[in-house]
Write a protein that holds these residues in place. Structure first.
Motif, PDB file in Angstrom:
ATOM      1  N   LEU A  69      -8.693 -18.371 -16.715  1.00 30.61           N
ATOM      2  CA  LEU A  69     -10.024 -17.813 -16.929  1.00 30.61           C
ATOM      3  C   LEU A  69     -10.824 -18.064 -15.662  1.00 30.61           C
ATOM      4  CD1 LEU A  69     -10.728 -19.255 -20.490  1.00 30.61           C
ATOM      5  CD2 LEU A  69      -9.985 -16.947 -19.935  1.00 30.61           C
ATOM      6  N   PHE A  70     -11.175 -16.982 -14.972  1.00 25.12           N
ATOM      7  CA  PHE A  70     -11.935 -17.143 -13.738  1.00 25.12           C
ATOM      8  C   PHE A  70     -13.365 -16.706 -13.978  1.00 25.12           C
ATOM      9  CE2 PHE A  70      -7.700 -16.488 -11.448  1.00 25.12           C
ATOM     10  CZ  PHE A  70      -7.472 -17.853 -11.378  1.00 25.12           C
ATOM     11  N   GLY A  98       3.452 -13.135 -13.410  1.00 25.07           N
ATOM     12  CA  GLY A  98       3.472 -13.022 -14.862  1.00 25.07           C
ATOM     13  C   GLY A  98       2.378 -13.780 -15.567  1.00 25.07           C
ATOM     14  N   GLY A  99       1.361 -14.253 -14.830  1.00 22.56           N
ATOM     15  CA  GLY A  99       0.262 -14.959 -15.458  1.00 22.56           C
ATOM     16  C   GLY A  99      -0.712 -14.009 -16.127  1.00 22.56           C
ATOM     17  N   THR A 100      -1.427 -14.531 -17.137  1.00 21.38           N
ATOM     18  CA  THR A 100      -2.475 -13.748 -17.770  1.00 21.38           C
ATOM     19  C   THR A 100      -3.789 -14.150 -17.123  1.00 21.38           C
ATOM     20  OG1 THR A 100      -1.209 -13.961 -19.797  1.00 21.38           O
ATOM     21  CG2 THR A 100      -3.469 -13.119 -20.001  1.00 21.38           C
ATOM     22  N   VAL A 101      -4.530 -13.171 -16.619  1.00 21.22           N
ATOM     23  CA  VAL A 101      -5.764 -13.502 -15.913  1.00 21.22           C
ATOM     24  C   VAL A 101      -6.942 -12.814 -16.588  1.00 21.22           C
ATOM     25  CG1 VAL A 101      -7.013 -13.391 -13.722  1.00 21.22           C
ATOM     26  CG2 VAL A 101      -4.527 -13.713 -13.727  1.00 21.22           C
ATOM     27  N   VAL A 102      -7.961 -13.601 -16.906  1.00 19.75           N
ATOM     28  CA  VAL A 102      -9.220 -13.005 -17.356  1.00 19.75           C
ATOM     29  C   VAL A 102     -10.253 -13.282 -16.282  1.00 19.75           C
ATOM     30  CG1 VAL A 102     -11.079 -13.081 -19.043  1.00 19.75           C
ATOM     31  CG2 VAL A 102      -8.705 -13.188 -19.796  1.00 19.75           C
ATOM     32  N   LEU A 103     -10.863 -12.204 -15.813  1.00 25.26           N
ATOM     33  CA  LEU A 103     -11.786 -12.306 -14.700  1.00 25.26           C
ATOM     34  C   LEU A 103     -13.172 -11.949 -15.216  1.00 25.26           C
ATOM     35  CD1 LEU A 103     -11.333 -12.716 -11.624  1.00 25.26           C
ATOM     36  CD2 LEU A 103     -11.200 -10.239 -11.417  1.00 25.26           C
ATOM     37  N   VAL A 152      -4.598 -23.174 -21.314  1.00 23.81           N
ATOM     38  CA  VAL A 152      -5.718 -22.399 -20.782  1.00 23.81           C
ATOM     39  C   VAL A 152      -6.343 -23.180 -19.629  1.00 23.81           C
ATOM     40  CG1 VAL A 152      -7.958 -21.359 -21.280  1.00 23.81           C
ATOM     41  CG2 VAL A 152      -6.163 -21.358 -23.026  1.00 23.81           C
ATOM     42  N   ALA A 153      -6.446 -22.541 -18.468  1.00 20.83           N
ATOM     43  CA  ALA A 153      -7.108 -23.194 -17.338  1.00 20.83           C
ATOM     44  C   ALA A 153      -8.256 -22.310 -16.905  1.00 20.83           C
ATOM     45  CB  ALA A 153      -6.133 -23.391 -16.188  1.00 20.83           C
ATOM     46  N   ARG A 154      -9.368 -22.960 -16.479  1.00 15.89           N
ATOM     47  CA  ARG A 154     -10.509 -22.137 -16.106  1.00 15.89           C
ATOM     48  C   ARG A 154     -11.200 -22.677 -14.864  1.00 15.89           C
ATOM     49  NH1 ARG A 154     -15.746 -22.536 -19.875  1.00 15.89           N
ATOM     50  NH2 ARG A 154     -16.576 -21.376 -18.096  1.00 15.89           N
ATOM     51  N   THR A 155     -11.955 -21.768 -14.235  1.00 20.99           N
ATOM     52  CA  THR A 155     -12.857 -22.206 -13.172  1.00 20.99           C
ATOM     53  C   THR A 155     -14.278 -22.085 -13.710  1.00 20.99           C
ATOM     54  OG1 THR A 155     -13.248 -20.030 -12.232  1.00 20.99           O
ATOM     55  CG2 THR A 155     -11.278 -21.204 -11.490  1.00 20.99           C
ATOM     56  N   PHE A 156     -15.224 -22.593 -12.953  1.00 27.53           N
ATOM     57  CA  PHE A 156     -16.602 -22.591 -13.450  1.00 27.53           C
ATOM     58  C   PHE A 156     -17.513 -21.817 -12.526  1.00 27.53           C
ATOM     59  CE2 PHE A 156     -14.501 -26.196 -15.256  1.00 27.53           C
ATOM     60  CZ  PHE A 156     -14.909 -26.161 -16.581  1.00 27.53           C
ATOM     61  N   GLN A 157     -18.535 -21.221 -13.149  1.00 27.87           N
ATOM     62  CA  GLN A 157     -19.519 -20.442 -12.420  1.00 27.87           C
ATOM     63  C   GLN A 157     -20.054 -21.226 -11.209  1.00 27.87           C
ATOM     64  OE1 GLN A 157     -22.175 -19.145 -15.407  1.00 27.87           O
ATOM     65  NE2 GLN A 157     -22.824 -17.362 -14.307  1.00 27.87           N
ATOM     66  N   THR A 158     -20.462 -22.487 -11.488  1.00 28.29           N
ATOM     67  CA  THR A 158     -20.771 -23.411 -10.406  1.00 28.29           C
ATOM     68  C   THR A 158     -19.598 -24.378 -10.366  1.00 28.29           C
ATOM     69  OG1 THR A 158     -23.041 -23.300 -11.144  1.00 28.29           O
ATOM     70  CG2 THR A 158     -22.508 -24.980  -9.505  1.00 28.29           C
ATOM     71  N   PRO A 159     -18.804 -24.344  -9.303  1.00 27.31           N
ATOM     72  CA  PRO A 159     -17.603 -25.188  -9.327  1.00 27.31           C
ATOM     73  C   PRO A 159     -17.945 -26.641  -9.649  1.00 27.31           C
ATOM     74  CG  PRO A 159     -17.583 -23.763  -7.415  1.00 27.31           C
ATOM     75  CD  PRO A 159     -18.922 -23.583  -8.068  1.00 27.31           C
ATOM     76  N   LEU A 160     -17.187 -27.245 -10.523  1.00 20.09           N
ATOM     77  CA  LEU A 160     -17.388 -28.648 -10.875  1.00 20.09           C
ATOM     78  C   LEU A 160     -16.478 -29.490  -9.988  1.00 20.09           C
ATOM     79  CD1 LEU A 160     -17.560 -28.311 -14.746  1.00 20.09           C
ATOM     80  CD2 LEU A 160     -19.439 -28.716 -13.163  1.00 20.09           C
ATOM     81  N   ILE A 161     -17.118 -30.166  -9.048  1.00 20.19           N
ATOM     82  CA  ILE A 161     -16.358 -30.879  -8.029  1.00 20.19           C
ATOM     83  C   ILE A 161     -16.769 -32.342  -8.045  1.00 20.19           C
ATOM     84  CG2 ILE A 161     -15.937 -31.061  -5.549  1.00 20.19           C
ATOM     85  CD1 ILE A 161     -14.855 -28.474  -6.639  1.00 20.19           C
TER      86      ILE A 161
END
Lengths: 418, 623, 288
Positions: free
Chosen positions: B522-523, B549-554, B428-437
């Motif tokens: 997970l975006f 073929g990726g599964t994307v949750v937006l 599972v890979a995700r991005t964050f509401q406020t990008p964590l950089i």
């Protein structure tokens, strides 16, 4: 980012490094400036490593005053073996690492001390002595910890100039036997000095056949009640107190608060701190302090003492005089005078020759010059031998007195009463 | 490019060799009449630098304050003292490994409770370690000789005694080797992982890194130089007593670290040298020593922000802007612009199934019996106003929360109950509401952190710079570059990732997710704050993932974007699933319209509705 | 019981340091390592007032309060303010340690290293209370510490200013946006912490004497009190100090003086493992 070339360089450098270490390391030596010229023109360097900061700062300042006066006097009288004496004071902050660094820095400047006063704590002394031994430099100091330092095999050039506080052990044992104490307690600082002192008392009391119970305190302690209660529970007949400065005050405060007025003996370390000045008399009931007999006002004094006191009182380091009296100044003075006597009698300041002289028993004590050990320096016996580099006490060395005050001369005065 | 700039650019590859030059100079010094004092000063600086590097790993890279270096330092010294004086063991190759072993044991004993609980507990535990040191030395008087101290016999190497110049070389060698190890570790993907961890444990966990284990590893790794410094100190001083290992020393080490720059490698030497020399020199001010030293600490703390190294960098920056310092142009390794038809390879998409999940915080029910599935090759959107439970749902999937009831599974694996880093490892890979950089990383390095757990960790390979390390680094760099190119931002690969604008940061996060080649993307609000062109690129990227073929949750606020991309839309309101369906169905659903466009203000206040409705409407009009 | 009283006295000293740490920590997010030294200076200020100037005790207390508050404000200006813009807590550790070193150095240079005895306004004959012995000044010290600790705890919960300071500890930027003057609050916290230290200087000094080395001992044990009671919790700091004091006294009495700190560490670990969230104030969880 590209990292590859670097790692190769690193490996190469490490290899070079290892090569240095194994192959050609022995071919060079760090320049230790061995060429110390002890010619007539170069001064006789009297090197002092002490701490002018921290809890002992004031006491040290008074000692430095003594060194300075003695050096001035010696120079006035023509120096040592014809050489002017130069006093070098280094502030080691009581830190062994700093003390060694400063000494090496001094050595690196191309000068070599002729005599060294190696620190006010045993940790500093223990760190300096090996360095001094490797350079065959004589050290004449006033350390407390005989057990740790009196090893002529390890530290062949280190000599003590004052009677070790450890000698208080046998002295107290005699008193304890005379008073018929059945059990004695000791409270001491959790430090090298305290630990060493305890070992001496332990041995003396064992010999005297009197059980000794003990407790320690940290030098950061702010209250001693629990430790005293612990000892009180053992129901001793007398209490020995080792320590210096504020902690000893806390001990007496707690003791008074507990209403525990058993006979209490403060050892020389504790007595060098002005207790009577800082505590109300009721806190000092049944308290005896062990003093150096020559510091008592009514002991016979050396001839030059009064003049010395007058000079001290008008000198640069007079600030500490009202608090500590004359004795720390005299310690500084006597050290320089001893160094002169040793170097003059040996005819040189060469470490081996001086050591040989001191160990031979032929060393004449410069009684006329010494101020801190009573008339004719009768309170000390420079009984140096190849086995011990510490002087021996005499019957004139110690005495138990009630907490004294100091008179205008900085001499201990025992006020009647208590 | 000016001539000076050109020279500077040419010389730049040589810059990393500077430490080597310094090392060689230090090694040559005894042949040029170096005094014992100078040698001792260098050795003391080396020792302090080792201690500082210990703090730098833990504080500067892994972001945990630990002050126990002094205790580990003392341990090293006492190991050398005890082995030497009680057993006559002075062999360097025996003493050093034993000392390291002992401090690692101490590190484990103190690090496990200290790090389990987070917050300041490690700082506190290590503080106690220093405070208790004299007590332990007393309690173990049999080994340590108590307060009296213990003498440390000179070291031997293969039986021959190492003193004087040889000991000087030994100190340099040990220090250099350690710094080589340190450098190689932090200038590798493990160093990047440390920096990620320091910036955000949440981000680290979502990359599949076990925060606890990596912190413990950093702490243990940091114990090694402290032990080395201790052993060397014992041998240098020949005598050790507890008085040396004080809390004051601990503070000096911390000061040297801050002054030299905590997040740097060789800054340790600068900080150590400054502190050692000032302390040494200030003793000559006698009573005023403490006052001066204190004033020095205040000034250093105030002016040497980010350390000497940071101050140097700032100064160079200012000079460059004025054109007084040549600007170095890095050889830009531009990614060849992707051919328009560039396609992501097959992605191992798996089906996410959330079944009847509820989550309560205290008495507050944030999610109530929500069921959502997301299929491979599809984009599944979750929408809803602020506070409707969207992010809670994501956090449940990611393992940051545990569901109060219900199940979550990915393919055949159950996710609910796994720790967050295990969920990430499950794909599972995700991005964050406020990008964590994180700071101190280039964009390429940051994207490569997505691959951190991909293959075997290879810490030893990194430290020793084995061929495997280079192979892996090359592959990581190439893959990161390819993905950045795929998203059309290949030109920022060498820029510090923390310098990028928000829109680019979001794309970088997508690239980082892609680098992990996960089964589920997970975006979280990935489209908010993006301008038109960024949005287009993002949409392209999501479509591409879908095609692969990726599964994307937006999880999105941007309604048009959702309508454009999604195959299925789930609408959450106040923790319940309000509606599910195709974009067309959702658009036609009266309940959804009422919830969003209707006049009833939601519990969160009007701002959330504005957030949602306004851009949605305006953008719909534009199209 | 005497042992318990003794523990409470020491505990009161530790609590006072912890209160000082927490006051500043809560309002400006900075760990003021120099607070132990502020208390040390307070004993000197009280010595000056009571012995050198022969002031009556209320004036001595007032003098010390103002003097130490001024020192604290100067410390804030020199060692903290320049750092505020960048919110670097580690730099603040260094600068407050620097300030602490300067203070103890100055005390040593000007007053010497020997302990100075303060003039005490009341008879200090020991009292017997609950079967234990305690000096009247020490009893006052315990009472004053409790009063100050509880007072500041309730004040920070109830008053607007107290809540504002909690808000700043939680999130400086957010607080600043809401119109809280964070700078003023920071100076205010230093002034209050310094003032409290100054006001208690006479009571502290009556027990410990005025001596430069006092600051370092207190700084260290105040830290222990914080560890036990929780950083950023006034009530925790107050209790932490007393608990530490009692543990110290009891273990020195019954086990031996190598063990008090080890026992305290054991208690610390036990608290840490059983109540990991309870012992640390909320403020700290966010900072690191």
């Amino acid at each position: 980012m590209s990292t590859r070339p670097l790692s190769r360089i690193f490996l190469a450098a490490s290899a070079v490094c290892a090569l240095f270490l194994t192959a050609c390391g022995g071919s060079t030596e760090l320049d230790s400036n061995k060429a110390s010229s002890a010619g007539k023109d170069s001064p006789f360097i009297y090197y002092v490593s002490v701490s002018v900061t921290g809890p002992v700062a004031a006491f040290t300042d008074a000692e430095i005053g003594g060194f300075q006066l003695a050096v001035d006097k010696v120079n006035e009288q023509g120096g040592i073996n014809g050489r002017k004496v130069e006093l070098v004071v280094q502030n080691d902050g009581n830190d062994p690492t700093t003390a060694v660094t400063l000494l090496q820095k001094y050595l690196a400047s191309g000068k070599t001390p002729d005599a060294v006063y190696a620190g006010s704590s045993s940790a500093v002394a223990l760190s300096l002595l090996p360095v001094l031994a490797s350079r065959k430099i004589i050290s004449l100091s006033a350390p407390n910890s005989k057990a740790a330092l009196d090893h002529p095999d390890k530290y062949p050039y280190g000599f003590a100039t004052t009677v070790a506080s450890a000698e208080s052990g046998p002295f107290f044992a005699k008193e304890a036997q005379a008073k018929g104490f059945k059990k004695v307690a000791m409270l001491y600082a959790d430090s090298a000095t305290g630990q060493g002192s305890f070992a001496a008392y332990q041995e003396a009391m064992k010999e005297a056949g009197i059980p000794l119970v003990s407790a320690t305190y940290k030098e950061t302690s702010l209250d001693m009640t629990p430790q005293l209660q612990k000892l009180q529970a053992e129901k001793p007949d007398a209490l020995i107190l080792n320590g210096y400065g504020a902690p000893t005050l806390y001990v007496f405060k707690s003791r008074a608060q507990l209403g525990w007025d058993l006979p209490t003996y403060a050892d020389t370390l504790a007595s060098s701190f002005p207790l009577a000045k800082n505590l109300p008399p009721e806190s000092l009931k049944n308290v005896m302090v062990q003093v150096n007999k020559p510091s008592l006002a009514d002991s016979p004094h050396p001839d030059g003492l009064q003049a010395f006191i007058d000079t001290v009182k008008n000198g640069d380091h007079k600030a500490q005089f009202p608090t500590y009296g004359v004795s720390p100044y005299a310690v500084g003075w006597d050290n320089v005078m001893l160094a002169r006597a040793a170097a003059t009698q040996a005819g040189t300041s060469d470490g081996d020759k001086v050591k040989e002289l001191l160990e031979s028993g032929k060393f004449q004590k410069p009684s006329g010059d010494l101020l801190g050990n009573g008339k004719d320096a009768s309170a000390i016996d420079y009984c140096y031998s190849p086995q011990t580099h510490f002087p021996c006490p005499t019957s004139e060395t110690f005495e138990f007195v009630p907490p004294p005050t100091t008179d205008a001369n900085g001499m201990y005065v025992v006020t009647a009463g208590s | 490019m000016s001539r000076a700039a050109l020279t500077a650019t040419r010389l730049r590859p040589l810059r990393p060799a500077l430490p080597i030059v310094v090392l060689l100079a230090a090694m040559a010094a005894p042949y040029f009449g170096m005094s014992l004092y100078a040698a001792r000063t260098v050795m003391l600086i080396c020792g302090l630098a080792l201690l500082v590097s210990s703090i730098n790993i833990v504080l500067g890279y892994a972001g945990e304050l630990a002050v126990g270096q002094v205790a580990l330092y003392a341990t090293g010294a006492y190991v050398a003292g005890y082995l030497g004086s009680a057993h006559g063991v002075t062999e360097i190759l025996i003493v050093i490994p034993i000392a390291i072993l002992v401090v690692i044991v101490i590190g484990l004993v103190t690090g496990i409770p200290g790090l389990r609980l987070g917050g300041w507990s490690l700082a506190m535990v290590t503080f106690f370690l220093v405070l208790l040191l004299p007590d332990f030395i007393n309690v173990f008087e049999h080994f340590t000789a108590g307060t009296l101290g213990i003498s440390v016999p000179a070291p031997t190497l293969f039986g021959s005694t190492i003193t004087g110049t040889n000991f000087y070389f030994l100190t340099l060698l040990v220090t250099a080797l350690w710094f080589a190890v340190f450098r190689n570790l932090v200038l590798s993907r493990h160093g990047a992982a440390f920096l990620v961890l320091k910036h955000s444990p949440v981000l680290a966990a979502s990359l599949g890194i076990s925060v606890f284990r990596l912190k413990l590893l950093a702490y243990l790794f940091g114990a090694i130089p402290a032990a080395l410094a201790g052993v060397l100190y014992g041998w240098l001083q020949n005598f050790i007593a507890p008085d040396t290992f004080t809390f004051q020393l601990a503070l000096s080490i911390l000061a040297a670290s801050v002054i030299g720059g905590s997040t740097s490698i060789y800054g340790a030497f600068i900080g150590a040298a400054l502190l050692q020399i000032t302390q040494q020199e200030f003793t000559s001010f006698n009573q005023w020593q403490l006052v001066l030293y204190g004033a020095f600490l205040i000034l250093a703390g105030v002016f040497l922000y980010n350390g000497v190294i940071g101050a140097g960098r700032q100064l160079a920056g200012v000079l460059r802007r004025r054109g007084w310092w040549p600007t170095v142009t890095l050889p830009v390794r531009t990614e060849v612009a992707p051919p328009p038809a560039a396609e992501e390879n097959e992605l191992p998409g798996e089906e996410l199934a959330v079944q009847g999940v509820s989550k309560s915080f205290g008495g507050n029910r944030a999610l109530d019996d929500v069921s959502v599935t997301a299929k491979p090759g599809e984009v599944t959107a979750v929408i809803g106003p602020n506070g409707s439970g969207k992010t809670t749902l994501l956090n449940l999937v990611c393992g940051f929360y545990r569901p109060t009831s219900g199940t979550i599974s990915l393919g055949s694996r159950t996710l609910a109950g796994l720790a967050s880093y295990q969920v990430a490892r499950a794909g599972v890979a995700r991005t964050f509401q406020t990008p964590l950089i994180p700071k101190d990383l280039t964009t390429r390095q940051f994207v490569a952190t997505g691959r951190y757990i991909g293959e075997s960790a290879g810490m030893a390979a990194s430290i020793l710079r084995l061929p495997g390390y280079f192979r892996r680094t090359r592959a990581d760099d190439a893959e990161a570059g390819r993905l950045l190119g795929l998203l059309g931002i290949g030109h920022v690969a060498e820029d510090p990732v923390s310098s990028l604008p928000l829109g680019t940061r979001r794309l970088v996060e997508v690239a980082r997710c892609l680098a992990a080649r996960p089964s589920l993307f997970l975006f979280d609000e990935v489209g908010s704050g993006l301008d038109e062109s960024d949005l287009d690129r993002l949409a392209d990227a999501i479509r591409m993932i879908k095609r692969a073929g990726g599964t994307v949750v937006l999880v999105e606020h941007n309604f048009p974007l959702v309508l454009k991309l999604s195959d299925t839309i789930h609408v959450l309101a106040q923790g319940r699933l309000l509606a599910s369906g195709t974009p067309d169905e959702i658009q036609a659903d009266p309940r959804v319209l009422e919830e969003y466009v209707g006049s009833t203000p939601s519990a969160e206040g009007p701002s959330s509705i504005d957030d949602f409705a306004e851009p949605a409407l305006s953008q719909t009009e534009e199209r | 019981m005497t042992t318990i009283w003794s523990g409470l006295v020491i505990g009161a000293l530790y609590s006072l340091v912890a209160i000082g740490y927490n006051t500043v920590l809560l309002a400006s997010g900075v760990f003021n390592f120099a607070h132990g030294q502020l208390i040390m200076l307070a004993t000197y200020a009280s010595f000056l007032g009571s012995v050198t100037f022969h002031l009556p005790w209320p004036l001595t207390v007032l003098f010390a309060t103002i003097a130490v508050a001024v020192v604290a404000i100067v410390e804030e200006r020199v060692a903290i303010r320049p750092l505020l813009a960048r919110r670097d807590i580690h730099a603040a550790l260094i600068t407050t340690v620097g300030a602490s070193t300067v203070m103890s150095g100055l005390a040593e240079v000007t007053a010497g290293s020997d302990p100075k005895q303060l003039a005490i306004p009341i008879s200090n004959d020991p009292l017997t209370i609950l079967g234990g012995v305690i000096a009247p000044m020490d009893l006052l010290l315990i009472i004053a510490t409790l009063a100050i600790g509880l007072g500041i705890h309730f004040w920070s919960r109830r008053s607007l200013l107290g809540i504002a300071s909690l808000a700043v500890a939680e999130n400086r930027d957010a607080a600043s946006v809401r119109g809280i003057d964070t700078k003023l609050l920071g100076v205010g916290a230093f002034a209050v912490a310094g003032g409290i230290a100054g006001a208690t200087g006479l009571l502290v000094g009556a027990h410990t004497y005025a001596i430069p080395s006092l600051g370092n001992s207190l700084a260290l044990f105040g830290f222990v009190a914080i560890a036990i009671g929780g950083a950023g919790s006034q009530l925790g700091g107050l209790l932490g100090g007393f608990i530490t004091g009692i543990i110290f006294a009891l273990s020195a009495r019954y086990i031996g003086s190598d063990y008090p700190q080890i026992v305290v560490f054991g208690v610390f670990l036990a608290v840490l493992l059983t109540r990991p969230r309870g012992i640390f104030g909320r403020a700290m969880e966010r900072v690191v």
